[in-house]
Design a protein around this motif. Structure first.
Motif, short mmCIF file in Angstrom:
data_model
loop_
_atom_site.label_atom_id
_atom_site.label_comp_id
_atom_site.label_asym_id
_atom_site.label_seq_id
_atom_site.Cartn_x
_atom_site.Cartn_y
_atom_site.Cartn_z
N ASP A 144 23.69 10.92 53.58
CA ASP A 144 24.42 11.95 52.83
C ASP A 144 23.51 12.70 51.86
O ASP A 144 23.61 13.93 51.74
CB ASP A 144 25.59 11.33 52.06
CG ASP A 144 26.71 10.87 52.98
OD1 ASP A 144 26.69 11.21 54.18
OD2 ASP A 144 27.61 10.14 52.49
N THR A 200 24.55 5.08 54.41
CA THR A 200 25.39 6.26 54.17
C THR A 200 24.83 7.10 53.04
O THR A 200 24.78 8.34 53.14
CB THR A 200 26.84 5.82 53.86
OG1 THR A 200 27.29 4.98 54.91
CG2 THR A 200 27.76 7.01 53.72
N ASP A 220 27.40 1.87 62.52
CA ASP A 220 27.76 3.09 61.79
C ASP A 220 27.58 2.98 60.28
O ASP A 220 27.22 3.94 59.62
CB ASP A 220 29.21 3.48 62.10
CG ASP A 220 29.36 4.01 63.52
OD1 ASP A 220 28.35 4.42 64.10
OD2 ASP A 220 30.48 3.97 64.04
N GLY A 221 27.83 1.82 59.70
CA GLY A 221 27.77 1.70 58.25
C GLY A 221 26.72 0.75 57.72
O GLY A 221 26.62 0.57 56.51
#
Length: 163
Positions: free
Chosen positions: A80, A76, A139-140
């Protein structure tokens, strides 16, 4: 039965029992936790932390006694930060897999929807060398299990459990 035959029989029985114990212990597994995930490894396997709390790498562990490295990325954060700096979105997993498979000697295999295996074979001075990386991705999470024994690395990667 004479004494010599009896002694040989006793030695053979003891050796058979010892080999059975060694074989039994080799098949025993234990769960080892690494922050937000765990893996199943052979009983008695130990790890040393190589790196932790880096901005990109959450944790990196090296196994003592086996060709095995485990790296957990801060997926992430990478995605980001890239978006903040460029204004564009990036799929860190896809980029990582593409960069790792850049060689003609690499073979990629999807083991499951969230586990990709990359095998790289090379020959140096006639010596064959195999490097295997199994990449767990959802996803993470982005976790790489890497080493030289394809079956061993794949077995460990397939045991990943998110906590």
């Amino acid at each position: 039965m004479n004494k010599t035959k009896r002694n040989i029989l006793i030695i053979l029985i003891v050796l058979l029992l010892l080999s059975s114990i060694v074989i039994f212990l080799n098949f025993q597994k234990e769960t080892v936790e690494f922050g937000d995930f765990s893996i199943e490894v052979p009983l008695g396997t130990s790890f040393g932390k190589v790196r932790e709390n880096d901005t990109m790498i959450k944790e990196m562990y090296r196994c003592y006694g086996e060709d095995l490295t485990i790296t957990s990325f801060n997926k992430t954060y990478v995605e980001d930060t890239y978006n903040q700096n460029t204004g564009e979105k990036i799929d860190f997993t896809k980029s990582l897999i593409e960069n790792l498979t850049g060689s003609n000697n690499s073979e990629t295999k999807d083991i499951s929807s969230n586990l990709t295996q990359i095998t790289h074979k090379s020959s140096i001075n006639g010596h064959e060398d195999t490097d295997v990386a199994c990449i767990y991705h959802d996803d993470g999470h982005l976790i790489i299990i890497e080493g030289g024994d394809e079956d061993f690395i794949t077995e460990i990667a397939e045991s990943i459990q998110i906590l």
